[in-house]
Design an enzyme around this catalytic site. Structure first.
Site, PDB file in Angstrom:
ATOM      1  N   ASP A   1       0.685  -1.098   0.017  1.00  0.00           N
ATOM      2  CA  ASP A   1      -0.024  -0.097  -0.070  1.00  0.00           C
ATOM      3  C   ASP A   1       0.892   1.367  -0.192  1.00  0.00           C
ATOM      4  O   ASP A   1       0.483   2.399   0.553  1.00  0.00           O
ATOM      5  CB  ASP A   1      -0.885   0.212   1.119  1.00  0.00           C
ATOM      6  CG  ASP A   1      -1.906  -1.155   1.243  1.00  0.00           C
ATOM      7  OD1 ASP A   1      -2.450  -1.523   0.205  1.00  0.00           O
ATOM      8  OD2 ASP A   1      -2.016  -1.591   2.337  1.00  0.00           O
TER       9      ASP A   1
ATOM     10  N   HIS B   1      -4.099  -2.648  -6.147  1.00  0.00           N
ATOM     11  CA  HIS B   1      -3.671  -1.231  -6.466  1.00  0.00           C
ATOM     12  C   HIS B   1      -4.817  -0.308  -6.755  1.00  0.00           C
ATOM     13  O   HIS B   1      -5.693  -0.870  -7.308  1.00  0.00           O
ATOM     14  CB  HIS B   1      -2.933  -1.440  -7.790  1.00  0.00           C
ATOM     15  CG  HIS B   1      -1.531  -1.915  -7.786  1.00  0.00           C
ATOM     16  ND1 HIS B   1      -0.715  -1.695  -6.815  1.00  0.00           N
ATOM     17  CD2 HIS B   1      -1.056  -2.833  -8.606  1.00  0.00           C
ATOM     18  CE1 HIS B   1       0.414  -2.469  -7.006  1.00  0.00           C
ATOM     19  NE2 HIS B   1       0.404  -3.173  -8.112  1.00  0.00           N
TER      20      HIS B   1
END
Ligand code: GDP
Length: 426
Positions: free
Chosen positions: A12, A40
């Site tokens: 992340d 993503h």
């Protein structure tokens, strides 16, 4: 030229945005490990998308997107993901799936759920996408390669053999319904038909592409701390998150990877269990950063779970960049910190009374106490700034402080979620 974009931390980090940006210059974008267990986030002219298995080049018609042999291929999810793009007017992407990739079986997902239930409090915080059971079977040599879906004799023999073991576990350990081999065969035929248009010999394709001088982007998932060897084992994922694995998970020579971009976020966040040394323990402060973080808050792209929040950790990031073999770093989500009067940065770990800047093994990590240096904030919105010199002085100092401590040049600074929110320093 082959370039890898990988995470220096817990995942992340904003890799999706950096990959999407670099994908514009690439001919081929490849996923080489992991599965649909992370995501993503990409913001572009079509809207905001969470990609889980598809490579980030799917928004560009001139790019070949490849799902490499190292990926855990969840056929239904890939197909649903393609549909989620075309439903929103993105042209159908060019996609190739390696004939050596292995398939996430429906029972992998079930075993992931059942095992987490069985472990209860001791569970790993799995996303229950079947990733750990999938890789266990791959290395136990009872996985199903894409190529095998096209041979019914192999499939039948293998299913008979594998299901004896799976059904024994289901019946006696988990006390759950058993799997019917014929039903499973039907499912595998469906999978075969769904992916047939995309299957190819990826390493042969890439061999030629490298010869032809194509620009190739390897797209990593998660980050160094989640690597099964070099991360915070056992709170890791089940396939290597390191750039080096890109050579294996795509089928190219390791020396072809010339540039390795480690993405690192201007503060820390993590999901799941495990020691997180620079975690912000004041829940109010953590929540403020969580709400302001990323683009719409720090909540998992796949699971929606609130992420654990921390200050920037130079110890973890220096290690993260080193193990990735980073040739450059991208510092992301810097704009979010503009509200802070001052910003703590973790520069060392105190373990048994000694301060170190070397990231320790997991057994020592739970003894580590963060050593902080506090830097002044810049107290303004830096979104929209295009040139490094135009950033506020305290902001530049923050970047340069981190750069010195992680021992890797920060060549890109991301100051917003969109593709154009980027400051290049090269
Ligand atoms: P990945 O798994 O490494 O791709 O990370 P995520 O997809 O979870 O990205 C983190 C979040 O940060 C996403 O919501 C992105 O849109 C957002 N993001 C990426 N870069 C920036 C940035 O520079 N500023 C802000 N505010 N958000 C960003």
């Amino acid at each position: 030229m082959v370039r890898a974009v990988v995470g220096a931390n817990w995942g992340d980090e904003g890799k999706g945005k950096i990959t999407d940006m670099l994908a514009e210059q690439a001919d081929i974008v490849i996923r080489f490990q992991g599965g649909a267990n992370a995501g993503h986030t990409i913001v572009n002219e079509y809207g905001k998308f969470a990609l889980h298995t598809l490579p980030s080049g799917v928004f560009h018609q001139n790019i070949m997107n490849i799902i490499g042999n190292g990926v855990a291929l969840d056929v239904e999810k890939v197909v649903a993901e393609i549909k989620s793009l075309t439903d929103r007017n993105v042209p159908a992407p060019h996609l190739m799936i390696s004939n050596r990739a292995q398939v996430v079986m429906p029972y992998h997902v079930l075993f992931d759920q059942y095992e987490e239930e069985r472990l209860g409090k001791a569970s790993f915080g799995s996303t229950k996408s079947g990733i750990a059971p999938f890789y266990s079977d791959k290395y136990a040599k009872i996985g199903f390669q894409v190529s095998e879906l096209f041979d019914d004799d192999i499939l039948k023999d293998k299913l008979d053999h594998v299901l004896v073991q799976k059904n024994t576990l289901l019946k006696y350990l988990y006390k759950k319904p058993e799997i019917d081999p014929e039903e499973m065969m039907k499912t595998l035929h469906e999978y075969r038909d769904l992916i047939a248009p995309y299957v190819g010999d990826v390493s042969a394709y890439l061999y030629q592409a490298i010869k032809d001088g194509k620009t190739i982007l390897l797209e990593g998932q998660l980050g160094t701390m989640k690597d099964p060897d070099h991360g915070i084992y056992p709170m890791v994922t089940s396939s290597s998150t390191l750039a080096a694995y890109g050579a294996i998970g795509a089928g190219i020579p390791p020396y072809e990877i010339k540039d390795i971009v480690a993405v690192t976020k201007a503060y820390s966040s993590a999901v799941g269990g495990g020691d997180f040394v620079s975690e912000i323990l004041d829940e109010q402060k953590a929540d403020e950063l969580r709400r302001r973080g990323g683009d719409g808050g720090e909540y998992g792209a796949t699971t929606g779970r609130p992420r654990r929040m921390g200050w920037y950790d130079c110890v973890a990031s220096k290690y993260g960049c080193r193990l990735q073999g980073a040739t450059e770093a991208a510092l992301t989500v810097l704009d979010v910190l503009g509200y802070l009067d001052e910003i703590p940065v973790c520069t060392g770990y105190e373990i048994d009374g000694k301060v170190t800047t070397d990231f320790p093994v997991t057994a020592l990590l739970n003894k580590a106490k963060p050593v902080y240096e506090t830097l002044p904030g810049w107290k303004c919105d830096i979104r929209g700034i295009k040139k490094y010199e135009d950033l506020p002085e305290n902001c530049r100092k923050y970047i340069e402080f981190i750069e010195k401590h992680i021992e890797c040049p920060i060549t890109m600074v991301s100051n917003g979620p969109a593709r154009e929110d980027i400051i290049l320093r090269k």
